[in-house]
Design an enzyme around this catalytic site. Sequence first.
Site, mmCIF file in Angstrom:
data_model
loop_
_atom_site.group_PDB
_atom_site.id
_atom_site.type_symbol
_atom_site.label_atom_id
_atom_site.label_comp_id
_atom_site.label_asym_id
_atom_site.label_seq_id
_atom_site.Cartn_x
_atom_site.Cartn_y
_atom_site.Cartn_z
ATOM 1 N N LYS A 8 -57.721 51.050 8.218
ATOM 2 C CA LYS A 8 -58.706 51.220 7.128
ATOM 3 C C LYS A 8 -60.059 51.703 7.656
ATOM 4 C CE LYS A 8 -58.396 46.910 5.699
ATOM 5 N NZ LYS A 8 -57.331 46.246 6.491
ATOM 6 N N ARG B 185 -60.042 41.528 -1.296
ATOM 7 C CA ARG B 185 -58.970 40.929 -0.524
ATOM 8 C C ARG B 185 -58.275 39.803 -1.295
ATOM 9 N NH1 ARG B 185 -61.062 42.292 4.711
ATOM 10 N NH2 ARG B 185 -59.768 41.656 6.442
ATOM 11 N N ARG C 211 -56.920 47.019 20.371
ATOM 12 C CA ARG C 211 -58.104 47.602 19.739
ATOM 13 C C ARG C 211 -59.373 47.323 20.533
ATOM 14 N NH1 ARG C 211 -59.241 46.729 13.460
ATOM 15 N NH2 ARG C 211 -59.281 44.510 13.951
ATOM 16 N N ARG D 126 -62.328 42.392 19.755
ATOM 17 C CA ARG D 126 -62.775 41.459 18.721
ATOM 18 C C ARG D 126 -62.184 40.086 18.937
ATOM 19 N NH1 ARG D 126 -62.172 44.136 12.927
ATOM 20 N NH2 ARG D 126 -61.252 42.102 12.527
ATOM 21 N N ARG E 65 -53.941 36.273 10.409
ATOM 22 C CA ARG E 65 -54.509 37.280 9.503
ATOM 23 C C ARG E 65 -53.417 37.967 8.699
ATOM 24 N NH1 ARG E 65 -57.389 40.432 13.899
ATOM 25 N NH2 ARG E 65 -57.841 42.011 12.341
HETATM 26 P P1 ADP Z 1 -59.256 43.265 9.496
HETATM 27 O O1 ADP Z 1 -59.302 44.133 10.696
HETATM 28 O O2 ADP Z 1 -58.418 42.032 9.671
HETATM 29 O O3 ADP Z 1 -58.962 44.026 8.242
HETATM 30 P P2 ADP Z 1 -62.080 42.962 8.825
HETATM 31 O O4 ADP Z 1 -62.867 43.612 9.902
HETATM 32 O O5 ADP Z 1 -61.975 43.689 7.537
HETATM 33 O O6 ADP Z 1 -60.662 42.574 9.398
HETATM 34 O O7 ADP Z 1 -62.675 41.501 8.531
HETATM 35 C C1 ADP Z 1 -62.875 40.549 9.552
HETATM 36 C C2 ADP Z 1 -63.049 39.165 8.968
HETATM 37 O O8 ADP Z 1 -64.184 39.142 8.066
HETATM 38 C C3 ADP Z 1 -61.878 38.688 8.099
HETATM 39 O O9 ADP Z 1 -60.856 38.090 8.869
HETATM 40 C C4 ADP Z 1 -62.581 37.682 7.165
HETATM 41 O O10 ADP Z 1 -62.817 36.462 7.792
HETATM 42 C C5 ADP Z 1 -63.915 38.344 6.909
HETATM 43 N N1 ADP Z 1 -63.852 39.211 5.705
HETATM 44 C C6 ADP Z 1 -64.042 40.565 5.650
HETATM 45 N N2 ADP Z 1 -63.915 41.032 4.399
HETATM 46 C C7 ADP Z 1 -63.629 39.960 3.620
HETATM 47 C C8 ADP Z 1 -63.377 39.773 2.235
HETATM 48 N N3 ADP Z 1 -63.366 40.810 1.366
HETATM 49 N N4 ADP Z 1 -63.121 38.511 1.791
HETATM 50 C C9 ADP Z 1 -63.114 37.475 2.636
HETATM 51 N N5 ADP Z 1 -63.342 37.575 3.940
HETATM 52 C C10 ADP Z 1 -63.594 38.800 4.453
#
Ligand code: ADP
Length: 219
Positions: A13, A88, A122, A155, A166
Amino acid sequence: MKIVILGPPGAGKGTYASRLTKILGIPHISTGDMVRDEIRRQTDLGRKIKEYSDKGELVPDEIIIKLLAERLKRDDCKRGFILDGFPRTIGQAEALDRISGVDLVINLNVPDNVIIARLSNRLICSKCGAIYNALTLKPKKEGICDRCGGKLYRREDDRPEVIKERLRVYRRETEPLIEYYAKRGLLKNVSCNDIMTPPEVMVEKIIKVIREAERERNL
Ligand code: ADP
Ligand code: ZN
């Protein structure tokens, strides 16, 4: 156009959205980046949300919805945006409908083996947030960002145990959104079955889908 990019963690994404933003001229809004930024700046909010993020859990809806609503008020969102990592949950999708609405949802279909291989390799730039991959998208110089010379890091939530959590959270909380948006006629699928598919190829596929939606629905 108001675009949502949906897909499991590691679907790409952020990688695709950061390229699409340049092509389409609308901002890339990543709630994950916003969360990491709050944590890095050690704000009150950052301290509160770190424990969720580190464990691979979702930050509570009311917190993340407020953060996003503030961001969407800014002037650069007037012509549209690319949302990455939001919504989400169904609650967040309903909030987004109230705040701004959505024109198109691009669902990235990616098998689990590709996700795990991607996330466990990553690398992120500590300065500009650019995303690399130790297997498939290597920086020119090991550990250093091509774009800004910043140091690359892994990360905290890209550890194998956290990746599993996750993915579980994604299946339980976020996957129902596919149905939510399909029912409204807003969903388009784009697949990536091969970990070696270069981002440019995926971005091209996504642009095609966006143009298709524009024609079909006069956006
Ligand atoms: P991923 O690579 O898992 O898609 P992100 O970088 O989008 O992860 O998000 C990292 C963390 O930030 C998530 O695991 C969550 O804890 C928090 N987070 C991000 N966006 C949201 C959201 N829309 N709702 C709830 N938590 C979020
Ligand atoms: Zn950088």
